[in-house]
Structure formats: structure tokens, C-alpha cells
Design a protein around this motif. Structure first.
Motif, PDB file in Angstrom:
ATOM      1  N   LEU A 279       0.917  -1.247   0.118  1.00 34.20           N
ATOM      2  CA  LEU A 279      -0.005  -0.085   0.140  1.00 34.20           C
ATOM      3  C   LEU A 279       1.103   1.242  -0.013  1.00 34.20           C
ATOM      4  O   LEU A 279       1.893   1.228   0.506  1.00 34.20           O
ATOM      5  CB  LEU A 279      -0.858   0.129   1.232  1.00 34.20           C
ATOM      6  N   SER A 280       0.429   2.413  -0.632  1.00 37.44           N
ATOM      7  CA  SER A 280       1.052   3.524  -0.522  1.00 37.44           C
ATOM      8  C   SER A 280      -0.238   4.580  -0.684  1.00 37.44           C
ATOM      9  O   SER A 280      -1.154   4.526  -1.055  1.00 37.44           O
ATOM     10  CB  SER A 280       1.901   3.870  -1.777  1.00 37.44           C
ATOM     11  N   VAL A 281       0.100   5.740   0.304  1.00 39.94           N
ATOM     12  CA  VAL A 281      -0.857   6.825   0.629  1.00 39.94           C
ATOM     13  C   VAL A 281      -0.410   8.200   0.144  1.00 39.94           C
ATOM     14  O   VAL A 281       0.657   8.470   0.585  1.00 39.94           O
ATOM     15  CB  VAL A 281      -1.476   6.654   2.066  1.00 39.94           C
ATOM     16  N   GLN A 282      -1.018   8.712  -0.621  1.00 38.85           N
ATOM     17  CA  GLN A 282      -0.867  10.061  -1.073  1.00 38.85           C
ATOM     18  C   GLN A 282      -1.960  10.927  -0.660  1.00 38.85           C
ATOM     19  O   GLN A 282      -3.174  10.714  -0.369  1.00 38.85           O
ATOM     20  CB  GLN A 282      -0.510  10.486  -2.544  1.00 38.85           C
ATOM     21  N   GLY A 283      -1.641  12.318  -0.445  1.00 31.67           N
ATOM     22  CA  GLY A 283      -2.394  13.434   0.103  1.00 31.67           C
ATOM     23  C   GLY A 283      -2.471  13.624   1.326  1.00 31.67           C
ATOM     24  O   GLY A 283      -1.503  13.214   2.112  1.00 31.67           O
ATOM     25  N   GLY A 284      -3.430  14.289   2.099  1.00 30.21           N
ATOM     26  CA  GLY A 284      -3.631  14.626   3.302  1.00 30.21           C
ATOM     27  C   GLY A 284      -4.794  15.799   3.460  1.00 30.21           C
ATOM     28  O   GLY A 284      -5.484  16.026   2.825  1.00 30.21           O
ATOM     29  N   ILE A 285      -4.422  16.528   4.472  1.00 28.31           N
ATOM     30  CA  ILE A 285      -5.572  17.397   5.218  1.00 28.31           C
ATOM     31  C   ILE A 285      -5.335  18.689   4.074  1.00 28.31           C
ATOM     32  O   ILE A 285      -4.270  19.233   3.904  1.00 28.31           O
ATOM     33  CB  ILE A 285      -5.244  17.781   6.445  1.00 28.31           C
ATOM     34  N   ASN A 286      -6.566  19.066   3.725  1.00 25.10           N
ATOM     35  CA  ASN A 286      -6.679  19.950   2.667  1.00 25.10           C
ATOM     36  C   ASN A 286      -7.043  21.264   3.336  1.00 25.10           C
ATOM     37  O   ASN A 286      -6.517  22.544   2.883  1.00 25.10           O
ATOM     38  CB  ASN A 286      -7.552  19.564   1.309  1.00 25.10           C
ATOM     39  N   ARG A 287      -8.017  21.347   4.039  1.00 21.64           N
ATOM     40  CA  ARG A 287      -8.678  22.320   4.536  1.00 21.64           C
ATOM     41  C   ARG A 287      -9.134  22.041   6.025  1.00 21.64           C
ATOM     42  O   ARG A 287      -9.701  21.100   6.354  1.00 21.64           O
ATOM     43  CB  ARG A 287      -9.984  22.797   3.972  1.00 21.64           C
ATOM     44  N   TYR A 288      -8.361  22.974   7.048  1.00 21.97           N
ATOM     45  CA  TYR A 288      -8.890  22.666   8.488  1.00 21.97           C
ATOM     46  C   TYR A 288     -10.386  23.568   8.601  1.00 21.97           C
ATOM     47  O   TYR A 288     -10.932  24.062   7.815  1.00 21.97           O
ATOM     48  CB  TYR A 288      -7.811  23.435   9.448  1.00 21.97           C
ATOM     49  N   PRO A 289     -11.067  23.164   9.785  1.00 19.28           N
ATOM     50  CA  PRO A 289     -12.417  23.508   9.756  1.00 19.28           C
ATOM     51  C   PRO A 289     -12.424  24.907  10.130  1.00 19.28           C
ATOM     52  O   PRO A 289     -11.740  25.411  10.465  1.00 19.28           O
ATOM     53  CB  PRO A 289     -12.966  22.898  11.300  1.00 19.28           C
ATOM     54  N   MET A 290     -13.586  25.567   9.702  1.00 17.49           N
ATOM     55  CA  MET A 290     -13.977  27.094   9.786  1.00 17.49           C
ATOM     56  C   MET A 290     -14.644  27.350  11.155  1.00 17.49           C
ATOM     57  O   MET A 290     -15.625  26.711  11.280  1.00 17.49           O
ATOM     58  CB  MET A 290     -14.864  27.507   8.511  1.00 17.49           C
ATOM     59  N   SER A 291     -14.068  27.949  11.999  1.00 17.61           N
ATOM     60  CA  SER A 291     -14.592  28.347  13.303  1.00 17.61           C
ATOM     61  C   SER A 291     -15.624  29.195  13.393  1.00 17.61           C
ATOM     62  O   SER A 291     -15.644  30.354  12.658  1.00 17.61           O
ATOM     63  CB  SER A 291     -13.405  28.849  14.171  1.00 17.61           C
ATOM     64  N   PRO A 292     -16.684  28.967  14.069  1.00 17.83           N
ATOM     65  CA  PRO A 292     -17.913  29.971  14.232  1.00 17.83           C
ATOM     66  C   PRO A 292     -17.366  31.231  15.002  1.00 17.83           C
ATOM     67  O   PRO A 292     -17.991  32.405  14.740  1.00 17.83           O
ATOM     68  CB  PRO A 292     -19.066  29.211  14.739  1.00 17.83           C
ATOM     69  N   ALA A 293     -16.647  31.012  15.722  1.00 21.52           N
ATOM     70  CA  ALA A 293     -15.970  32.221  16.377  1.00 21.52           C
ATOM     71  C   ALA A 293     -15.636  33.472  15.740  1.00 21.52           C
ATOM     72  O   ALA A 293     -15.812  34.649  15.788  1.00 21.52           O
ATOM     73  CB  ALA A 293     -14.847  32.011  17.435  1.00 21.52           C
ATOM     74  N   LEU A 294     -15.013  33.087  14.785  1.00 24.54           N
ATOM     75  CA  LEU A 294     -14.521  34.332  13.544  1.00 24.54           C
ATOM     76  C   LEU A 294     -15.545  34.843  12.813  1.00 24.54           C
ATOM     77  O   LEU A 294     -15.533  36.163  12.275  1.00 24.54           O
ATOM     78  CB  LEU A 294     -13.433  33.511  12.745  1.00 24.54           C
ATOM     79  N   ALA A 295     -16.660  34.434  12.742  1.00 24.60           N
ATOM     80  CA  ALA A 295     -17.838  34.815  11.891  1.00 24.60           C
ATOM     81  C   ALA A 295     -18.893  35.819  12.800  1.00 24.60           C
ATOM     82  O   ALA A 295     -19.703  36.387  12.075  1.00 24.60           O
ATOM     83  CB  ALA A 295     -18.740  33.607  11.247  1.00 24.60           C
ATOM     84  N   GLN A 296     -18.957  35.629  14.171  1.00 24.43           N
ATOM     85  CA  GLN A 296     -19.662  36.274  14.816  1.00 24.43           C
ATOM     86  C   GLN A 296     -19.879  37.628  14.601  1.00 24.43           C
ATOM     87  O   GLN A 296     -21.015  38.145  14.578  1.00 24.43           O
ATOM     88  CB  GLN A 296     -19.427  35.571  16.241  1.00 24.43           C
ATOM     89  N   PRO A 297     -18.754  38.469  14.659  1.00 20.50           N
ATOM     90  CA  PRO A 297     -18.853  39.915  14.531  1.00 20.50           C
ATOM     91  C   PRO A 297     -19.632  40.114  13.291  1.00 20.50           C
ATOM     92  O   PRO A 297     -20.390  41.088  13.131  1.00 20.50           O
ATOM     93  CB  PRO A 297     -17.417  40.478  14.505  1.00 20.50           C
ATOM     94  N   LEU A 298     -19.317  39.550  11.957  1.00 24.38           N
ATOM     95  CA  LEU A 298     -19.700  39.738  10.796  1.00 24.38           C
ATOM     96  C   LEU A 298     -21.417  39.325  10.710  1.00 24.38           C
ATOM     97  O   LEU A 298     -22.174  39.969   9.993  1.00 24.38           O
ATOM     98  CB  LEU A 298     -18.975  38.898   9.752  1.00 24.38           C
ATOM     99  N   LEU A 299     -21.642  38.284  11.220  1.00 28.82           N
ATOM    100  CA  LEU A 299     -22.994  37.747  11.443  1.00 28.82           C
ATOM    101  C   LEU A 299     -23.777  38.806  12.357  1.00 28.82           C
ATOM    102  O   LEU A 299     -24.878  39.070  11.807  1.00 28.82           O
ATOM    103  CB  LEU A 299     -22.942  36.520  12.270  1.00 28.82           C
ATOM    104  N   LYS A 300     -23.230  39.131  13.245  1.00 29.24           N
ATOM    105  CA  LYS A 300     -24.066  40.442  13.913  1.00 29.24           C
ATOM    106  C   LYS A 300     -24.510  41.555  13.140  1.00 29.24           C
ATOM    107  O   LYS A 300     -25.427  42.285  12.980  1.00 29.24           O
ATOM    108  CB  LYS A 300     -23.361  41.089  15.234  1.00 29.24           C
ATOM    109  N   LEU A 301     -23.380  41.885  12.307  1.00 30.37           N
ATOM    110  CA  LEU A 301     -23.735  43.202  11.380  1.00 30.37           C
ATOM    111  C   LEU A 301     -24.452  42.771  10.232  1.00 30.37           C
ATOM    112  O   LEU A 301     -25.333  43.557   9.928  1.00 30.37           O
ATOM    113  CB  LEU A 301     -22.249  43.544  10.796  1.00 30.37           C
ATOM    114  N   ALA A 302     -24.427  41.451   9.718  1.00 33.26           N
ATOM    115  CA  ALA A 302     -25.195  41.086   8.710  1.00 33.26           C
ATOM    116  C   ALA A 302     -26.749  41.201   9.156  1.00 33.26           C
ATOM    117  O   ALA A 302     -27.576  41.419   8.498  1.00 33.26           O
ATOM    118  CB  ALA A 302     -24.782  39.765   8.192  1.00 33.26           C
ATOM    119  N   ARG A 303     -26.898  40.459  10.320  1.00 34.03           N
ATOM    120  CA  ARG A 303     -28.449  40.511  10.981  1.00 34.03           C
ATOM    121  C   ARG A 303     -28.929  41.780  11.094  1.00 34.03           C
ATOM    122  O   ARG A 303     -29.873  42.071  10.894  1.00 34.03           O
ATOM    123  CB  ARG A 303     -28.327  39.817  12.326  1.00 34.03           C
TER     124      ARG A 303
END
Length: 387
Positions: A279-303
Motif C-alpha cells: 500500500l502507498s498513501v498520497q494526499g492529506g489534510i486540505n482544509r482545516y475547519p472553519m470556526s464559528p467564533a471568527l464569523a460572529q462579528p460579521l454575523l451580527k453586522l449582517a443580521r
């Protein structure tokens, strides 16, 4: 009349134009990796963007792929999107852009060509776009392998990132996304005559079948929503030969960095089931999760802007799919996603967009861009006064 309502009135006057542009953009196919089609689509979008922003695009070509960038010297806001789709060339002939009532269908109509049309229309409604940057890439659907450095560079220059991927079917924006990994598992066996002496062979198809079962176990239900999904599979050469090689693609999604890393370790630790298989494996983690904490100020503004537009209870959804917003959020830059069209069925034959929602979403985006582009980044990160 308050300013957001003026934006909505202006967007409504451009509704027919938006529908016409959407039809043009969907008809102009942009299949993954198809350089002539992506180039033609980039030509059209470069013209539209220059009309909206009053400045020409910089075409950033990497490995032949044409990404479009309108940067700003003092970039308070970056609008982010992609114009590639998952559909092969010729799909639009079988499923052309179609309007029935208030619904439009067609390949890529929701993900995310309607979002691009709304983005450029919103920019036409804004008096001063000097602090607004725009980046449209053309390899998001294939992992953003060439565009990622460009995305991250422009995000670091920005106070906030607004991603014009589709909203949810209910019209909610997206504040969190799963992270994702992509792997290619290669199995090497030994060929032999399948009828005369199969016992001399090492069957790569049998080996990969065992590995699929092992992979499926990594995404068990008690792992917090983690999915480990075998996707593309190929093996063998002829019907009477024991397969010597097999290739398997694996898609992994998870809500936390720890889960992605757990699965990554497990996949890299896979061992052969059959003696003499490798067996051989190529590839790996492409994108780490997007955290909701960073969106909260913009969400408040959008609301706040949404309420003035008559959009009550604008929700912040957690989306299983990843986007380029994962990259920008991972850098710690405030990021709000799902600011594009209201629709659903992405990547499927039933993909659709709600045309009647386009003016309100365009006005919402325009109002959010105006507000965020006039704020210092430090103030934007700490919005507390907006209920």
C-alpha cells in the motif's frame, strides 16, 4: 428611507439584468481543469468586474489556470468566490439554463454562478469600492491546489473576508464548515492468469475491498460527525487477469482539527490485508475547519442590515461542505460564508436558485460590504454594540 432599503430598491431594478447575466454565465461552461472553457469564462468575468469596480482585473495564471484578482491598496474587505463547477463539458446541452417561475436551474447555477452575479451587482450599488478586493478562482472544486497561496495572501491583507458561496435553502449564511482531507490509496499486487493459475497472483481488487471496509470504520457515528468516504475506484486491466494495481480516492470531512488529524494518522497507518500486497498513501489534510467564533462579528453586522431589509432571523448555519473560507478562517481573519444565492442541490442534476431572493441577497451583501469596508479591522473583530 434608510440606506439598506435604498440598496434593495436599486437591486430590484437590476433583477432582470441579474437573471440575464446568470443565464449567460451558466451557459458559458467552466468545467474543472478545462483551460479553454475556464479562460472564456474568465474573460467574461473580467469585463463584468471592471464595470463594477472601475478597475481592471489582474489575471493570475498558475499552471495554466486563470484566477482573477482585483486587489485594493487598503483592503478592508475581500470578496471571495470561484467560477469553476463540477460538471463536465457538454452538461449544459443536456441541462440548459432554465427558468420556471421564480426558480432557475442549470449546471453551476447555485454553486456558485448566481453568487458571482449578485457579487458584481452589489458592487455596482456601492459608491466607494476603493477598500474592497475581489478574488475569483477557478480550481476550488478540485481542491484549490493552485489558488490557495493567492487566497491566503489576499486574506492576510484584509480586515474581513466575505465568501459568496450559496446560502442554505432557508437563506441562512454559513458561520462554520467542516474541514476536509483528500487521499489517494494505491494498492500493488501481482498479476496472474485469472482462469489458469489465479493462486499465483496477489489480487489488488480484493486488497482494496478490505481497505474500503477499514476506511469506513474510521468514520463511525461516535466520531462526532466525521465522514470517511471512499469515492473514485479503479482496478485491473482485463477480465481474465488478476489485478496487479488498484487506486482508491478517499474524501474525509470533520468538524475539528483533532478529528482530521486522527483520521490522517489512521490512514497513513493502514497495513495490507493480503500477504505480499503493498500500500502507498498520497494526499492529506486540505482544509482545516472553519470556526464559528471568527464569523460572529460579521454575523451580527449582517443580521442588523438584514432586519432593515425585512430579513428576520438570519441564521448562522454549520455546513458540512468545505469552501475557500476554510483557508481564510484558519488564518484568523474574520470570515462569513454563504453570502451568495439562496438555493440548493449543488453538484446535482436538480441544482436550483431562487430568483426572487436575488435582490434582497444582493442588497444584504452590498450593505455588509459598505459597513465592513469603513471599519478598522480591530473594531470589526470586537462588535458588541449590535444586538
Amino acid at each position: 428611507m434608510d440606506h439598506p432599503r435604498c440598496l434593495l430598491d436599486a437591486a430590484r431594478k437590476l433583477h432582470a439584468d441579474m437573471v440575464d447575466r446568470l443565464g449567460t454565465l451558466v451557459t458559458l461552461e467552466s468545467a474543472p481543469g478545462s483551460l479553454p472553457h475556464l479562460g472564456s469564462c474568465a474573460d467574461l468575468l473580467a469585463r463584468w468586474g471592471e464595470e463594477s469596480l472601475g478597475r481592471p482585473a489582474r489575471r493570475v495564471v498558475i499552471d495554466g489556470l486563470p484566477h482573477l484578482l482585483w486587489s485594493a491598496a487598503d483592503q478592508r474587505v475581500l470578496l471571495l468566490g470561484h467560477f469553476d463547477t463540477v460538471f463536465p463539458v457538454g452538461t449544459v446541452r443536456a441541462r440548459p439554463f432554465t427558468v420556471r417561475g421564480d426558480t432557475a436551474t442549470g449546471p453551476g447555477v447555485c454553486d456558485m454562478k448566481a453568487g458571482i452575479v449578485q457579487m458584481f451587482t452589489a458592487l455596482r450599488l456601492i459608491e466607494d469600492t476603493s477598500a474592497v478586493g475581489v478574488l475569483l478562482t477557478c480550481d476550488e472544486e478540485s481542491g484549490s491546489l493552485t489558488s490557495r497561496p493567492l487566497i491566503e495572501r489576499e486574506a492576510r491583507r484584509s480586515g474581513a473576508v466575505l465568501v459568496c458561496e450559496a446560502a442554505t435553502a432557508e437563506g441562512h449564511v454559513k458561520v462554520a464548515r467542516k474541514g476536509g482531507s483528500v487521499y489517494r490509496l494505491t494498492v500493488r499486487g501481482r498479476a496472474a492468469h485469472a482462469g489458469v493459475e489465479p493462486q499465483r497472483g496477489v489480487n489488488a481488487t480484493v486488497e482494496v475491498a478490505h481497505q474500503i471496509l477499514a476506511l469506513a470504520a474510521l468514520g463511525a457515528s461516535d466520531s462526532g460527525g466525521t465522514s470517511v468516504t471512499p469515492t473514485l475506484l479503479s482496478a485491473g486491466t482485463t477480465t481474465n487477469t488478476v489485478p496487479e494495481h488498484a487506486n482508491l480516492a478517499v474524501d474525509v470531512r470533520a468538524w475539528t482539527r483533532a478529528e482530521l488529524e486522527r483520521v490522517d494518522t489512521a490512514i497513513r497507518g493502514l497495513v495490507p490485508y493480503l500477504p505480499e500486497a503493498a500500500l502507498s498513501v498520497q494526499g492529506g489534510i486540505n482544509r482545516y475547519p472553519m470556526s464559528p467564533a471568527l464569523a460572529q462579528p460579521l454575523l451580527k453586522l449582517a443580521r442588523s442590515i438584514g432586519r432593515q431589509l425585512g430579513i428576520e432571523n438570519l441564521g448562522g448555519a454549520h455546513a458540512a461542505g468545505a469552501s475557500d473560507g476554510n483557508f481564510t478562517a484558519a488564518l484568523g481573519v474574520p470570515t462569513l460564508d454563504g453570502l451568495g444565492a439562496v438555493g440548493g442541490g449543488a453538484h446535482g442534476a436538480d441544482e436550483y436558485v431562487c430568483l426572487d431572493r436575488m435582490p434582497e441577497r444582493t442588497a444584504l451583501l452590498a450593505g455588509l460590504v459598505e459597513a465592513a469596508s469603513t471599519m478598522e479591522p480591530a473594531r470589526l473583530r470586537a462588535i458588541d454594540e449590535i444586538p
